[in-house]
Design a protein around this motif. Structure first.
Motif, PDB file in Angstrom:
ATOM      1  N   GLU A  17       0.826  -1.210   0.000  1.00 46.06           N
ATOM      2  CA  GLU A  17       0.000   0.000   0.000  1.00 46.06           C
ATOM      3  C   GLU A  17       0.857   1.256   0.000  1.00 46.06           C
ATOM      4  N   GLY A  18       2.109   1.133  -0.411  1.00 46.24           N
ATOM      5  CA  GLY A  18       3.002   2.288  -0.455  1.00 46.24           C
ATOM      6  C   GLY A  18       3.686   2.603   0.855  1.00 46.24           C
ATOM      7  N   GLU A  19       3.611   1.687   1.833  1.00 49.37           N
ATOM      8  CA  GLU A  19       4.212   1.933   3.138  1.00 49.37           C
ATOM      9  C   GLU A  19       5.732   2.088   3.022  1.00 49.37           C
ATOM     10  N   THR A  20       6.280   3.069   3.707  1.00 47.42           N
ATOM     11  CA  THR A  20       7.716   3.286   3.709  1.00 47.42           C
ATOM     12  C   THR A  20       8.098   4.007   4.992  1.00 47.42           C
ATOM     13  N   GLY A  21       9.413   4.133   5.241  1.00 41.70           N
ATOM     14  CA  GLY A  21       9.875   4.783   6.464  1.00 41.70           C
ATOM     15  C   GLY A  21       9.835   3.824   7.642  1.00 41.70           C
ATOM     16  N   THR A  22       9.505   4.315   8.808  1.00 42.46           N
ATOM     17  CA  THR A  22       9.417   3.479  10.009  1.00 42.46           C
ATOM     18  C   THR A  22       8.067   2.773  10.037  1.00 42.46           C
ATOM     19  N   ILE A  23       8.103   1.444  10.021  1.00 45.15           N
ATOM     20  CA  ILE A  23       6.889   0.620   9.964  1.00 45.15           C
ATOM     21  C   ILE A  23       6.687  -0.081  11.303  1.00 45.15           C
ATOM     22  N   THR A  24       5.500   0.006  11.834  1.00 46.24           N
ATOM     23  CA  THR A  24       5.158  -0.737  13.045  1.00 46.24           C
ATOM     24  C   THR A  24       4.693  -2.133  12.651  1.00 46.24           C
ATOM     25  N   ALA A  25       5.382  -3.127  13.146  1.00 48.19           N
ATOM     26  CA  ALA A  25       5.068  -4.512  12.796  1.00 48.19           C
ATOM     27  C   ALA A  25       3.737  -4.940  13.402  1.00 48.19           C
ATOM     28  N   ASP A  26       3.090  -5.883  12.723  1.00 50.64           N
ATOM     29  CA  ASP A  26       1.821  -6.439  13.208  1.00 50.64           C
ATOM     30  C   ASP A  26       1.879  -7.960  13.115  1.00 50.64           C
ATOM     31  N   PRO A  27       2.743  -8.587  13.922  1.00 51.10           N
ATOM     32  CA  PRO A  27       2.860 -10.057  13.831  1.00 51.10           C
ATOM     33  C   PRO A  27       1.592 -10.792  14.201  1.00 51.10           C
ATOM     34  N   ALA A  28       0.726 -10.174  15.011  1.00 51.04           N
ATOM     35  CA  ALA A  28      -0.512 -10.842  15.410  1.00 51.04           C
ATOM     36  C   ALA A  28      -1.388 -11.169  14.208  1.00 51.04           C
ATOM     37  N   ALA A  29      -1.220 -10.436  13.120  1.00 52.65           N
ATOM     38  CA  ALA A  29      -2.023 -10.687  11.919  1.00 52.65           C
ATOM     39  C   ALA A  29      -1.764 -12.076  11.347  1.00 52.65           C
ATOM     40  N   TRP A  30      -0.643 -12.701  11.722  1.00 48.86           N
ATOM     41  CA  TRP A  30      -0.300 -14.026  11.216  1.00 48.86           C
ATOM     42  C   TRP A  30      -0.735 -15.145  12.142  1.00 48.86           C
ATOM     43  N   GLY A  31      -1.188 -14.811  13.346  1.00 54.08           N
ATOM     44  CA  GLY A  31      -1.587 -15.855  14.279  1.00 54.08           C
ATOM     45  C   GLY A  31      -0.394 -16.696  14.723  1.00 54.08           C
ATOM     46  N   ASP A  32      -0.666 -17.928  15.103  1.00 59.05           N
ATOM     47  CA  ASP A  32       0.373 -18.828  15.622  1.00 59.05           C
ATOM     48  C   ASP A  32       1.128 -19.484  14.461  1.00 59.05           C
ATOM     49  N   VAL A  33       2.143 -18.800  13.963  1.00 54.92           N
ATOM     50  CA  VAL A  33       2.867 -19.269  12.768  1.00 54.92           C
ATOM     51  C   VAL A  33       3.669 -20.538  13.062  1.00 54.92           C
ATOM     52  N   ILE A  34       3.863 -21.327  12.012  1.00 56.03           N
ATOM     53  CA  ILE A  34       4.678 -22.543  12.115  1.00 56.03           C
ATOM     54  C   ILE A  34       6.157 -22.152  12.156  1.00 56.03           C
ATOM     55  N   LEU A  35       6.898 -22.752  13.085  1.00 52.95           N
ATOM     56  CA  LEU A  35       8.342 -22.553  13.171  1.00 52.95           C
ATOM     57  C   LEU A  35       9.118 -23.812  12.796  1.00 52.95           C
ATOM     58  N   SER A  36       8.453 -24.952  12.884  1.00 56.48           N
ATOM     59  CA  SER A  36       9.095 -26.220  12.540  1.00 56.48           C
ATOM     60  C   SER A  36       8.009 -27.268  12.398  1.00 56.48           C
ATOM     61  N   ARG A  37       8.300 -28.301  11.592  1.00 62.86           N
ATOM     62  CA  ARG A  37       7.365 -29.417  11.445  1.00 62.86           C
ATOM     63  C   ARG A  37       8.100 -30.724  11.715  1.00 62.86           C
TER      64      ARG A  37
END
Length: 295
Positions: A184-204
């Protein structure tokens, strides 16, 4: 500060040998190489070959051939993720020791069924930035005995990050410096939103690390100071910044570049067998021709 005492910036190109490189890969490789040259920095190649089922020596050889034809030189030795699986396990263990991961047993089909039942009632199941439904996380309420029994049963599972616990531990949401542009054209200092990904997989159980965990650990171990990659990974940076904080890893600068789209408007993909760099070479194109097409 005396520039002679500071470390040179480090850029990297990190393809997976699970198909032929296409024009989108060429753009990323050229940008990393050229930006490293302008900044008097280092240019690394990393082979992300954790997926043993899809990655092949033939595709890896093709990567080297394509980069050589493009005139791109990189430092040796090349890091291959398959040579460092113990490092990713150690990172996962650090998170496990802090009770930030849990074993998740639901299959894709079971997740789809849960989502279908929920949405049949007219409600919307939350989805991540890629449109996939967030994981239900039902295993987080299991007793230690029930969890142990499932682990000992031999049933396939994945280790997932407990996003709520992870965010509670870091407190303030992480940020990153973006010198490119987001979707969406975001640039500069970005505030992360990791919660939008939920409980992501780190290993299987069939793979020692996910992309999220491996790329975060590798960038830190290789001293990567500038991550230059496609805009399709812009939102994934939120997860990477969270993992960097949890594992006490340095924060690189980020630059997400435009994507090269096919005639149908979608991004190029190896899985869709989009025209590879080698096909342009075989058609008589030169590296300069390719540069003119994409830069």
């Amino acid at each position: 500060m005396d520039r002679r005492l500071s470390k040179p910036p480090v850029f990297r190109f990190a393809p997976s040998p699970n198909g032929l490189l296409h024009l989108g890969h060429a753009l990323s490789a050229l940008l990393n190489h050229d930006m490293a040259k302008v900044e008097a920095g280092r240019f690394l190649l990393r082979v992300e070959d954790i997926d043993a089922a899809r990655c092949t020596p033939e595709f890896e050889a093709a990567i080297f051939e394509d980069l050589d034809w493009l005139g791109l030189s990189f430092e040796e030795p090349v890091r291959r993720q398959s040579d460092h699986l113990d490092v990713y396990r150690q990172a996962l263990e650090l998170l496990a020791d802090r009770d930030l991961v849990y074993p998740a047993f639901l299959t894709r089909g079971e997740i789809r069924n849960a989502v279908s039942v929920f949405e049949a009632e007219g409600k919307a199941w939350p989805r991540d930035p890629d449109g996939a439904p967030l994981y239900p996380g039902s295993e987080k309420t299991l007793s230690p005995a029930d969890r142990r029994a499932l682990l000992e049963s031999g049933r396939p599972y994945a280790w997932r990050l407990d996003m709520a616990k992870a965010l509670a531990q870091v407190g303030k949401p992480p940020t990153w410096l973006e010198s490119g542009f987001g979707p969406e054209g975001e640039t500069g200092t970005i505030t992360a939103d990791p919660a939008a990904w939920g409980d992501v997989i780190l290993s299987r159980s069939d793979a020692p690390s996910s992309y999220h965990l491996a790329v975060t650990v590798d960038d830190a171990l290789q001293g990567v100071s500038h991550v230059v990659r496609g805009r399709d990974l812009f939102h994934a940076t939120s997860v990477h910044r969270l993992l960097q904080q949890l594992l006490d890893l340095p924060q690189p600068a980020y630059h997400h570049h435009r994507l090269i789209l096919g005639e149908d408007g979608r991004k190029l993909s190896k899985s869709n067998r989009d025209t590879g760099i080698s096909a342009f070479r075989q058609a008589g194109k030169t590296p300069d021709d390719l540069r003119a097409m994409i830069l």
